[in-house]
Design a protein around this motif. Structure first.
Motif, PDB file in Angstrom:
ATOM      1  N   PRO A   1     -44.835  13.048  10.236  1.00 49.75           N
ATOM      2  CA  PRO A   1     -46.123  12.924  10.333  1.00 49.75           C
ATOM      3  C   PRO A   1     -46.926  13.659  11.393  1.00 49.75           C
ATOM      4  O   PRO A   1     -48.084  14.009  11.041  1.00 49.75           O
ATOM      5  CB  PRO A   1     -46.580  11.267  10.470  1.00 49.75           C
ATOM      6  N   GLY A   2     -46.487  13.885  12.187  1.00 51.72           N
ATOM      7  CA  GLY A   2     -47.033  14.537  13.390  1.00 51.72           C
ATOM      8  C   GLY A   2     -46.870  16.149  13.475  1.00 51.72           C
ATOM      9  O   GLY A   2     -47.592  16.791  13.921  1.00 51.72           O
ATOM     10  N   ALA A   3     -46.205  16.603  12.098  1.00 49.47           N
ATOM     11  CA  ALA A   3     -46.047  18.014  12.122  1.00 49.47           C
ATOM     12  C   ALA A   3     -47.076  18.620  11.471  1.00 49.47           C
ATOM     13  O   ALA A   3     -47.845  18.215  10.672  1.00 49.47           O
ATOM     14  CB  ALA A   3     -44.768  18.114  11.492  1.00 49.47           C
ATOM     15  N   ARG A   4     -47.422  19.792  12.020  1.00 48.41           N
ATOM     16  CA  ARG A   4     -48.838  20.754  11.382  1.00 48.41           C
ATOM     17  C   ARG A   4     -48.230  22.028  10.655  1.00 48.41           C
ATOM     18  O   ARG A   4     -47.152  22.448  11.190  1.00 48.41           O
ATOM     19  CB  ARG A   4     -49.604  21.064  12.543  1.00 48.41           C
ATOM     20  N   MET A   5     -48.834  22.536   9.945  1.00 44.22           N
ATOM     21  CA  MET A   5     -48.579  23.686   9.241  1.00 44.22           C
ATOM     22  C   MET A   5     -48.858  24.688  10.350  1.00 44.22           C
ATOM     23  O   MET A   5     -49.873  24.577  11.214  1.00 44.22           O
ATOM     24  CB  MET A   5     -49.335  24.286   8.182  1.00 44.22           C
ATOM     25  N   MET A   6     -47.906  25.499  10.592  1.00 48.85           N
ATOM     26  CA  MET A   6     -48.200  26.713  11.694  1.00 48.85           C
ATOM     27  C   MET A   6     -49.351  27.631  11.306  1.00 48.85           C
ATOM     28  O   MET A   6     -49.351  28.202  10.236  1.00 48.85           O
ATOM     29  CB  MET A   6     -46.804  27.332  11.880  1.00 48.85           C
ATOM     30  N   PRO A   7     -49.955  27.784  12.221  1.00 51.69           N
ATOM     31  CA  PRO A   7     -51.255  28.895  12.035  1.00 51.69           C
ATOM     32  C   PRO A   7     -50.691  30.110  11.506  1.00 51.69           C
ATOM     33  O   PRO A   7     -49.851  30.816  12.027  1.00 51.69           O
ATOM     34  CB  PRO A   7     -51.815  28.984  13.005  1.00 51.69           C
ATOM     35  N   GLY A   8     -51.286  30.758  10.335  1.00 53.75           N
ATOM     36  CA  GLY A   8     -50.891  31.977  10.092  1.00 53.75           C
ATOM     37  C   GLY A   8     -49.746  31.934   9.305  1.00 53.75           C
ATOM     38  O   GLY A   8     -49.343  33.013   8.446  1.00 53.75           O
ATOM     39  N   GLU A   9     -49.252  30.721   8.817  1.00 50.52           N
ATOM     40  CA  GLU A   9     -48.199  30.489   7.694  1.00 50.52           C
ATOM     41  C   GLU A   9     -48.621  31.215   6.505  1.00 50.52           C
ATOM     42  O   GLU A   9     -49.675  30.659   5.833  1.00 50.52           O
ATOM     43  CB  GLU A   9     -47.462  29.191   7.725  1.00 50.52           C
ATOM     44  N   LYS A  10     -47.751  31.887   5.820  1.00 55.66           N
ATOM     45  CA  LYS A  10     -48.252  32.649   4.727  1.00 55.66           C
ATOM     46  C   LYS A  10     -47.389  32.174   3.291  1.00 55.66           C
ATOM     47  O   LYS A  10     -46.239  31.522   3.533  1.00 55.66           O
ATOM     48  CB  LYS A  10     -48.000  34.142   4.648  1.00 55.66           C
ATOM     49  N   ALA A  11     -48.098  31.920   2.273  1.00 57.07           N
ATOM     50  CA  ALA A  11     -47.479  31.306   0.998  1.00 57.07           C
ATOM     51  C   ALA A  11     -46.632  32.445   0.516  1.00 57.07           C
ATOM     52  O   ALA A  11     -46.877  33.625   0.571  1.00 57.07           O
ATOM     53  CB  ALA A  11     -48.669  31.095  -0.053  1.00 57.07           C
ATOM     54  N   LYS A  12     -45.496  32.078  -0.087  1.00 55.02           N
ATOM     55  CA  LYS A  12     -44.736  33.063  -0.898  1.00 55.02           C
ATOM     56  C   LYS A  12     -45.214  33.813  -2.068  1.00 55.02           C
ATOM     57  O   LYS A  12     -45.105  34.866  -2.379  1.00 55.02           O
ATOM     58  CB  LYS A  12     -43.356  32.627  -1.104  1.00 55.02           C
ATOM     59  N   ASP A  13     -46.008  32.608  -2.801  1.00 54.50           N
ATOM     60  CA  ASP A  13     -46.613  33.372  -4.219  1.00 54.50           C
ATOM     61  C   ASP A  13     -48.302  32.907  -3.793  1.00 54.50           C
ATOM     62  O   ASP A  13     -48.738  31.822  -4.380  1.00 54.50           O
ATOM     63  CB  ASP A  13     -46.067  32.449  -5.211  1.00 54.50           C
ATOM     64  N   PHE A  14     -48.891  33.689  -3.124  1.00 55.80           N
ATOM     65  CA  PHE A  14     -50.347  33.510  -2.685  1.00 55.80           C
ATOM     66  C   PHE A  14     -51.129  33.222  -4.176  1.00 55.80           C
ATOM     67  O   PHE A  14     -51.901  32.326  -4.202  1.00 55.80           O
ATOM     68  CB  PHE A  14     -50.930  34.651  -1.991  1.00 55.80           C
ATOM     69  N   LYS A  15     -51.017  34.004  -5.105  1.00 54.19           N
ATOM     70  CA  LYS A  15     -51.839  34.158  -6.270  1.00 54.19           C
ATOM     71  C   LYS A  15     -51.728  33.125  -7.178  1.00 54.19           C
ATOM     72  O   LYS A  15     -52.392  32.339  -7.681  1.00 54.19           O
ATOM     73  CB  LYS A  15     -51.512  35.604  -7.191  1.00 54.19           C
ATOM     74  N   GLY A  16     -50.020  32.717  -7.192  1.00 50.99           N
ATOM     75  CA  GLY A  16     -49.777  31.745  -8.154  1.00 50.99           C
ATOM     76  C   GLY A  16     -50.074  30.364  -7.471  1.00 50.99           C
ATOM     77  O   GLY A  16     -50.802  29.493  -8.276  1.00 50.99           O
ATOM     78  N   SER A  17     -50.048  30.102  -6.039  1.00 54.59           N
ATOM     79  CA  SER A  17     -50.625  28.811  -5.565  1.00 54.59           C
ATOM     80  C   SER A  17     -51.898  28.640  -5.659  1.00 54.59           C
ATOM     81  O   SER A  17     -52.528  27.491  -6.018  1.00 54.59           O
ATOM     82  CB  SER A  17     -50.049  28.982  -4.014  1.00 54.59           C
ATOM     83  N   ILE A  18     -52.764  29.684  -5.435  1.00 56.60           N
ATOM     84  CA  ILE A  18     -54.224  29.554  -5.500  1.00 56.60           C
ATOM     85  C   ILE A  18     -54.839  29.197  -6.929  1.00 56.60           C
ATOM     86  O   ILE A  18     -55.609  28.672  -7.386  1.00 56.60           O
ATOM     87  CB  ILE A  18     -55.260  30.939  -5.028  1.00 56.60           C
ATOM     88  N   GLY A  19     -53.921  29.865  -7.957  1.00 58.12           N
ATOM     89  CA  GLY A  19     -54.141  29.394  -9.351  1.00 58.12           C
ATOM     90  C   GLY A  19     -53.775  28.186  -9.856  1.00 58.12           C
ATOM     91  O   GLY A  19     -54.562  27.487 -10.575  1.00 58.12           O
ATOM     92  N   LYS A  20     -52.672  27.538  -9.208  1.00 55.01           N
ATOM     93  CA  LYS A  20     -52.551  26.067  -9.481  1.00 55.01           C
ATOM     94  C   LYS A  20     -53.464  25.226  -8.819  1.00 55.01           C
ATOM     95  O   LYS A  20     -53.999  24.276  -9.562  1.00 55.01           O
ATOM     96  CB  LYS A  20     -51.261  25.762  -8.816  1.00 55.01           C
ATOM     97  N   LEU A  21     -54.001  25.464  -7.742  1.00 51.95           N
ATOM     98  CA  LEU A  21     -55.091  24.828  -7.019  1.00 51.95           C
ATOM     99  C   LEU A  21     -56.449  24.888  -7.845  1.00 51.95           C
ATOM    100  O   LEU A  21     -57.097  23.715  -7.892  1.00 51.95           O
ATOM    101  CB  LEU A  21     -55.302  25.399  -5.356  1.00 51.95           C
ATOM    102  N   VAL A  22     -56.920  26.075  -8.267  1.00 53.07           N
ATOM    103  CA  VAL A  22     -58.056  26.371  -9.158  1.00 53.07           C
ATOM    104  C   VAL A  22     -57.817  25.267 -10.547  1.00 53.07           C
ATOM    105  O   VAL A  22     -58.574  24.741 -10.822  1.00 53.07           O
ATOM    106  CB  VAL A  22     -58.144  27.747  -9.278  1.00 53.07           C
ATOM    107  N   ARG A  23     -56.683  25.429 -11.008  1.00 48.41           N
ATOM    108  CA  ARG A  23     -56.553  24.521 -12.274  1.00 48.41           C
ATOM    109  C   ARG A  23     -56.527  22.952 -11.861  1.00 48.41           C
ATOM    110  O   ARG A  23     -57.291  22.335 -12.578  1.00 48.41           O
ATOM    111  CB  ARG A  23     -55.178  24.945 -12.851  1.00 48.41           C
ATOM    112  N   PHE A  24     -56.136  22.663 -10.618  1.00 48.24           N
ATOM    113  CA  PHE A  24     -56.080  21.257 -10.298  1.00 48.24           C
ATOM    114  C   PHE A  24     -57.490  20.967 -10.115  1.00 48.24           C
ATOM    115  O   PHE A  24     -58.276  19.722 -10.434  1.00 48.24           O
ATOM    116  CB  PHE A  24     -55.216  21.034  -9.279  1.00 48.24           C
TER     117      PHE A  24
END
Length: 621
Positions: free
Chosen positions: A20-43
């Motif tokens: 629970p205490g873990a945080r995403m590392m700043p600057g960490e990048k998605a492997k599939d930026f376009k696909g991930s954003i597309g799924k978020l937009v659809r949600f």
């Protein structure tokens, strides 16, 4: 540094904070930026209207703010021309006109502020509703996930997705999207307004853009490796602290305090070195942009003064243009920061949707209802493997009569616990069948099957709550008298009365404020209170002393009377009175019978029993 310390260093550098205490590392990048954003937009499609309105108000806020300097420039021109006329004796300053211009400018800025307020309120609502929906989707997904997923993946990682990743996504969505819209609108709007004033000055200002981008990319490229090193060292620091705290007693016992301190000091020094370099370089961004902006001011001031002398533009236009130069460089800096925020948002979304897209349990279509009556349990040529190509259970067959106590014994890895998982439908068999009352348990719902069993496992599970609540988990509507009766039957009542608040004593999150044996007793009390038709006892007395074990065994004998019970035991002395003992080896039953019958065979069971007797003899000596 010793070899052991080097190994520790390598391990801790590989480890990343989890749980629970873990945080995403700043600057960490998605492997599939376009696909991930597309799924978020659809949600987020369910919030389409609110999102569109938020975008419209964000554009409106930026637009009204952009028009402000142009309108205000007329007041500057009016004041300058009036002052010149007054000095020349040909007129004076028209304060009424200036007041009207200032009032109009104030209205513009008030409308811009109002639009910004509405946009902020709506965007916050959208982002938090999105987080709410994602948390609910993950929580519901967990209920539909097969047990195997949680055996393959760490609990901390799953918790991180529902807490840290969702929080990161919400913050990035609220800040990043708004900033992206306003910055892009500001850049486009400012360029348009500058063109309406003077194309030449606009060209001078636009020359700032490639210089700004070149400097930004140079700084980002130089600082990126230091940010990566900083995050790696943070991971190493977290790993070392976690290991040191969890193994603090061992560190003290072997006098390794100095070694641990030295290892930590070296890692901390590397973290300091990478952190100050990354922060220093990233901190250069604003001074560089200010310097470039000042160059733009100088260029506009020089060219504007020449154009003003020639009568091409007014003094108010120069003043407005200088403001637009500032408004032009600022969103460029913001856009460079937004890119990192959006990358974090995409990385968080990728992890969340990766979990939501994990294979689920097959949809159930129960064709039968488990009757609330006692009946036989039959294992009919059961075959199962966590990997279908590597069966754990080869060909298991046994028939358990109603009311019998059946013990499953055998060496580690023989398949005893696997049989319990199959019985509870945590997994379904690959071949054969398990029948309850003559009906394949796959024809019942999983809930229906599990309602037939009470369980006491070797790995105790207690939650952060009172002792009373933990026992009553087996029967949520139990009265205090029933809870106390169950505690007495499990020989735990006396211990509970010695606690500071008795049954109202709060057990902490990891139940470390009571002993392992006491935790086991409470789970046994919980099973007694549940009063199910069948029992599963997986090493239920493994964490208690011999005297307590004897007392619990008596309670268990009373509890199991008249109920079908499945007992997994390594201490063979605890299952002497079982009606049937099944000896498993390599996933198959190699022997079955009563204790006396199996001893007389002189086979696997007798060997296991005698080896334990010999070990006990050695211990006694």
């Amino acid at each position: 540094m010793s070899a052991n310390n080097e190994d520790l260093k390598k391990v801790t550098q590989r480890r990343r904070p989890h749980g629970p205490g873990a945080r995403m590392m700043p600057g960490e990048k998605a492997k599939d930026f376009k696909g991930s954003i597309g799924k978020l937009v659809r949600f987020m499609g369910q919030f389409k209207a609110a999102l569109v309105l938020a975008i419209i108000f964000a554009i409106g806020s930026a637009a009204f703010n952009i028009v402000g300097p142009k309108v205000l420039s007329k007041a500057t021109t009016e004041l300058f021309e009036g002052l010149v006329a007054k000095v020349g004796g040909t007129g004076g300053i028209d304060f009424d006109a200036i007041a009207g211009i200032i009032a109009a400018t104030l209205v513009l800025y008030l409308v811009s502020a109002a639009c910004s307020f509405v946009q902020g309120w709506m965007m916050t609502s959208v982002s938090q509703r999105t987080c709410y929906g994602l948390r609910r989707a993950i929580a519901e997904k967990i209920d539909r996930m097969p047990v195997g997923y949680f055996e393959r993946n760490s609990t901390g990682d799953t918790l991180s997705r529902i807490t840290n990743d969702v929080d990161t996504l919400g913050q990035s969505l609220n800040q990043g999207v708004t900033q992206l819209i306003t910055s892009a609108t500001t850049i486009v709007g400012v360029v348009i307004m500058m063109l309406t004033i003077n194309p030449l000055l606009t060209g001078i200002t636009v020359l700032i853009l490639p210089v700004s981008l070149a400097l930004i990319f140079t700084v980002v490229k130089a600082s990126q490796k230091h940010f990566r090193a900083q995050q790696a060292m943070l991971g190493a620091i977290n790993g070392q602290v976690e290991e040191t705290f969890s193994g603090h007693a061992i560190v003290r016992a072997f006098n390794r305090e100095q070694t641990v301190a030295e290892t930590f000091g070296k890692t901390n020094a590397k973290l300091y070195e990478s952190a100050w370099k990354s922060q220093f370089l990233s901190g250069l961004m604003q001074p560089i942009m200010n310097f470039v902006g000042n160059l733009g001011y100088v260029g506009v001031a020089l060219a504007g003064s020449v154009l003003a002398v020639q009568g091409v533009i007014t003094v108010g236009d120069i003043q407005a243009f200088i403001q637009y130069v500032k408004n032009f460089t600022q969103p460029i800096t913001q856009l460079s920061q937004v890119g990192n925020v959006l990358q974090q948002m995409a990385a968080a979304a990728e992890r969340i949707f990766a979990f939501l897209e994990e294979p689920e349990l097959e949809a159930e279509k129960p064709t039968a209802k488990a009757a609330d009556v006692d009946c036989d349990v039959e294992f009919d040529h059961v075959r199962f493997g966590y990997d279908p190509d590597k069966p754990v259970i080869g060909d298991f067959s046994a028939k358990v009569r109603q009311g019998q106590t059946v013990a499953l014994v055998g060496p580690t890895g023989a398949g005893k616990t696997t049989m319990v998982k199959l019985l509870m439908r945590f997994y379904d068999v690959d071949a054969g069948a398990i029948r309850l009352c003559g009906t394949d348990i796959r024809e019942f719902s999983r809930t229906d099957v599990r309602n037939q069993f009470g369980m006491v496992l070797q790995d105790t599970w207690l939650f952060n709550g009172t002792v009373r609540d933990n026992i009553a988990y087996g029967k949520l509507d139990a009265t205090d008298a029933e809870v106390e009766a169950a505690a007495r039957a499990a020989y735990v009542h006396h211990f509970i009365t010695t606690l500071p608040h008795g049954y109202d004593t709060v057990i902490n999150e990891d139940a470390s404020n009571i002993s392992a044996g006491q935790r086991q007793l409470l789970t046994i009390a919980r099973a007694i209170l549940a009063d199910r038709r069948m029992l599963i006892l997986d090493e239920a007395t493994s964490s208690v002393d011999t005297r307590t074990e004897e007392r619990i065994q008596k309670a268990m004998d009373n509890l199991m009377e008249g109920r079908t019970s499945f007992v997994i035991a390594h201490r063979l002395s605890t299952i002497k009175n079982a009606d049937l003992i099944c000896v498993l080896q390599h996933g198959d039953i190699v022997e079955q019978g009563t204790h006396e019958e199996l001893l007389s065979l002189g086979g696997v069971y007798a060997e296991l029993y005698n080896s334990q007797f010999e070990e006990d003899g050695v211990e006694d000596e």
